[in-house]
Design an enzyme around this catalytic site. Structure first.
Site, short mmCIF file in Angstrom:
data_model
loop_
_atom_site.label_atom_id
_atom_site.label_comp_id
_atom_site.label_asym_id
_atom_site.label_seq_id
_atom_site.Cartn_x
_atom_site.Cartn_y
_atom_site.Cartn_z
N LYS A 1 0.82 -1.22 0.00
CA LYS A 1 0.00 0.00 0.00
C LYS A 1 0.86 1.27 0.00
O LYS A 1 0.59 2.20 -0.73
CB LYS A 1 -0.90 0.04 1.25
CG LYS A 1 -2.02 -0.97 1.24
CD LYS A 1 -3.03 -0.66 2.36
CE LYS A 1 -2.41 -0.71 3.74
NZ LYS A 1 -2.00 -2.05 4.17
N ARG B 1 -9.94 0.89 8.97
CA ARG B 1 -9.41 -0.41 9.31
C ARG B 1 -10.52 -1.40 9.69
O ARG B 1 -10.31 -2.60 9.67
CB ARG B 1 -8.47 -0.25 10.52
CG ARG B 1 -7.16 -0.99 10.41
CD ARG B 1 -6.32 -0.68 11.62
NE ARG B 1 -5.34 0.37 11.36
CZ ARG B 1 -4.18 0.19 10.75
NH1 ARG B 1 -3.84 -1.02 10.34
NH2 ARG B 1 -3.36 1.18 10.57
N ARG C 1 12.90 -9.04 4.91
CA ARG C 1 13.25 -7.63 5.10
C ARG C 1 14.18 -7.47 6.30
O ARG C 1 14.05 -8.13 7.31
CB ARG C 1 11.97 -6.83 5.33
CG ARG C 1 12.13 -5.36 5.04
CD ARG C 1 10.88 -4.61 5.39
NE ARG C 1 9.88 -4.62 4.34
CZ ARG C 1 8.76 -3.92 4.40
NH1 ARG C 1 8.49 -3.18 5.46
NH2 ARG C 1 7.88 -3.96 3.43
N ARG D 1 13.02 -6.84 12.09
CA ARG D 1 12.16 -6.22 13.10
C ARG D 1 11.29 -7.27 13.77
O ARG D 1 10.90 -8.26 13.16
CB ARG D 1 11.25 -5.18 12.43
CG ARG D 1 11.97 -3.89 12.13
CD ARG D 1 11.12 -2.88 11.39
NE ARG D 1 9.67 -3.10 11.53
CZ ARG D 1 8.77 -2.32 10.96
NH1 ARG D 1 9.16 -1.29 10.23
NH2 ARG D 1 7.49 -2.55 11.09
N ARG E 1 -0.35 -10.87 12.37
CA ARG E 1 -0.87 -9.62 11.79
C ARG E 1 -1.85 -9.91 10.66
O ARG E 1 -2.85 -9.23 10.48
CB ARG E 1 0.29 -8.76 11.26
CG ARG E 1 1.02 -7.99 12.36
CD ARG E 1 2.37 -7.49 11.87
NE ARG E 1 2.29 -6.39 10.93
CZ ARG E 1 3.30 -5.97 10.18
NH1 ARG E 1 4.49 -6.57 10.27
NH2 ARG E 1 3.17 -4.95 9.36
#
Ligand SMILES: [Zn+2]
Length: 215
Positions: free
Chosen positions: A13, A88, A127, A162, A173
């Site tokens: 996004k 959301r 990542r 992370r 998530r």
């Protein structure tokens, strides 16, 4: 353009929103940004939001909507806006509908970025982020690796995974997303605004968005 971008974490996004703002001068708006800016500007609503954040509490929807109402009427929104990661939940979508009607703004489209779970997992778990808070350069162990020792190529600090980008955290998530946010697609389908795009290329997604709003 006046659009809402929907998509799971890792669906791209942010990247797509950035490319779209370059196209016609629309501004990218995320809840996190507007809250931070309201706090920084010490507006009445910002100070109220700050209170919740400092107590570690969620900022109530009502307050977020009030801040959103002010934000959407700022001069830079005249060319359009891209809501990134908002709404959301269904209640937020219903509140947003009321708000937009009140201030006389019509959405052009709601773009739903449909990216398979395995692609998202692969994107996010590969990542690495520079641990230097002043740098925060982002790496990818496949496409843009840090040094062989796992150090940032810009500043030499360790590039780390992370905590919210481990397989476990991302799976969690995605589950939260599917429960709370995925139903928004059905909501906007009913509103006649939904456009689902299943491409994995940001360029291709941007081209499809442009085509769908200029027709
Ligand atoms: Zn760095």
């Amino acid at each position: 353009m006046r659009i809402v971008l929907l998509g799971a974490p890792g669906a791209g996004k942010g990247t797509v929103a950035k490319m779209l703002t370059d196209f016609d001068g629309s501004v990218q708006i995320s809840t996190g940004d507007i809250l931070r800016n309201a706090v920084k500007a010490k507006t009445k609503l910002g100070l109220e939001a700050q209170g919740y954040m400092e107590r570690g509490e969620l900022v109530p929807d009502k307050l977020i909507m009030d801040i959103m109402e002010a934000r959407l009427q700022e001069p830079d929104c005249a060319k359009g806006f891209i809501l990134d990661g908002f709404p959301r939940t269904i209640p937020q979508a219903e509140d947003l509908k009321v708000l937009l009607a009140k201030i006389g703004i019509k959405l052009d489209a709601v773009i739903n970025l449909d990216v398979p779970k395995d692609v998202i997992l692969d994107r996010l778990t590969t990542r690495r982020t520079c641990s230097n808070p002043d740098c925060q350069e982002i790496y990818n162990i496949k496409s843009k690796p840090p040094s062989p020792e796992g150090k940032c190529l810009k500043c030499g600090s360790p590039a780390v995974q992370r905590a919210d980008e481990t397989v476990e955290a991302i799976t969690q998530r995605l589950e939260t997303y599917n429960e709370k946010t995925a139903p928004l697609a059905a909501f906007y389908e009913k509103e006649g605004l939904l456009k689902t795009i299943a491409s994995l290329s940001s360029e291709e997604i941007v081209a499809q968005v442009k085509a769908s709003i200029t027709k």
